[in-house]
Design an enzyme around this catalytic site. Sequence first.
Site, mmCIF file in Angstrom:
data_model
loop_
_atom_site.group_PDB
_atom_site.id
_atom_site.type_symbol
_atom_site.label_atom_id
_atom_site.label_comp_id
_atom_site.label_asym_id
_atom_site.label_seq_id
_atom_site.Cartn_x
_atom_site.Cartn_y
_atom_site.Cartn_z
ATOM 1 N N LYS A 52 0.844 -1.204 0.000
ATOM 2 C CA LYS A 52 0.000 0.000 0.000
ATOM 3 C C LYS A 52 0.873 1.245 0.000
ATOM 4 C CE LYS A 52 -3.876 -2.395 1.983
ATOM 5 N NZ LYS A 52 -4.441 -3.051 3.136
ATOM 6 N N GLN A 96 -5.145 -2.094 9.259
ATOM 7 C CA GLN A 96 -4.907 -3.390 8.621
ATOM 8 C C GLN A 96 -5.486 -4.506 9.490
ATOM 9 O OE1 GLN A 96 -3.397 -3.822 5.481
ATOM 10 N NE2 GLN A 96 -4.160 -5.893 5.770
ATOM 11 N N ASP A 119 -11.755 2.240 3.408
ATOM 12 C CA ASP A 119 -12.090 0.828 3.191
ATOM 13 C C ASP A 119 -13.595 0.649 2.991
ATOM 14 O OD1 ASP A 119 -9.996 -0.954 3.070
ATOM 15 O OD2 ASP A 119 -9.700 -1.024 5.235
#
Length: 280
Positions: A52, A96, A119
């Site tokens: 990322k 995460q 997200d």
Amino acid sequence: MAVRISGKEVSEKIRRQLKSEVVNMRSLGIIPGLAVIIVGDDPASKVYVRNKELACQEVGIRSEIHRLPAHITQEQLNHLIGQLNGREDVHGILVQMPLPPHLDELEVINNIHPDKDVDAFHPINVGKIMIGDYRFLPCTPAGIMELIHHTKVEIAGKNCVVIGRSNIVGKPMSMLMLHENATVTICHSKTRDLAKICSRADILIAAVGKAGFVTADMVKPGAIVIDVGMNRDGEGKLCGDVDFPSVEPVAGYITPVPGGVGPMTITMLLKNTVTAAKNL
Ligand code: NAP
């Protein structure tokens, strides 16, 4: 023989567009910023976070990684998220997953400000997807939609079967296909006659997490087959949920693993971060 849909190619095209958008934004003094929180030492999570970080660099997004020890408390984690929520230079926040078992993932998701929830896991963003009024789409389903659009095959009126009903893939995927007027069937571990249902699908999306689960007899000739699975075979090699060698000759379009859905997921995260920066 199916046409292979290259997630790598589609993803590169979107990243080029994002890169030029970010150049324009930077010229106006807006630098999109993504904060990523990683808790503990899970090797797979470390690789995802590193990828990322590299992807952000590629398109000009400023990224900052917060590496926290596995024993951090819920309060400490909540406190950090609260600080990031309040910062003007942070437009997107990502924690995460998975987290160590003593931390409550739902509480963490709920604490991220919905406008920074790149997200799209926050209940407000999930609800917005349900009613079709959304700013962020969850990254994997959004990436899959891009891949299907890339085929130029009309979605409206088609039979779409999604195998899997997780909150991050199966459910939002089904909703996005419904918004585009597909007739959607969601299958799961209790579904009866799964093979028969799948064999009627014009668009078949496999998000099961079992290597070689979808075999040729489950695929309608000419169907679009999207393989979301990320599994390891007996030799430790990355493979999807679709038995690629048997399905490729039957399907009309197929995504490979690796190089299909995977590259799209991070690209959609970049897109959501740019969207967040535009709107703040
Ligand atoms: P998940 O939460 O484990 O969900 C799996 C789904 O498959 C569940 O709904 C389960 O049904 C269903 N299932 C399991 N066995 C089945 C069976 N025998 N017949 C029919 N349905 C069955 O997994 P996920 O998070 O959605 O991820 C799915 C796969 O996609 C995994 O391999 C994951 O690594 C991969 N993935 C890839 C990306 C990417 O970027 N490429 C992103 C996310 C996930 P029940 O609900 O009844 O248990």
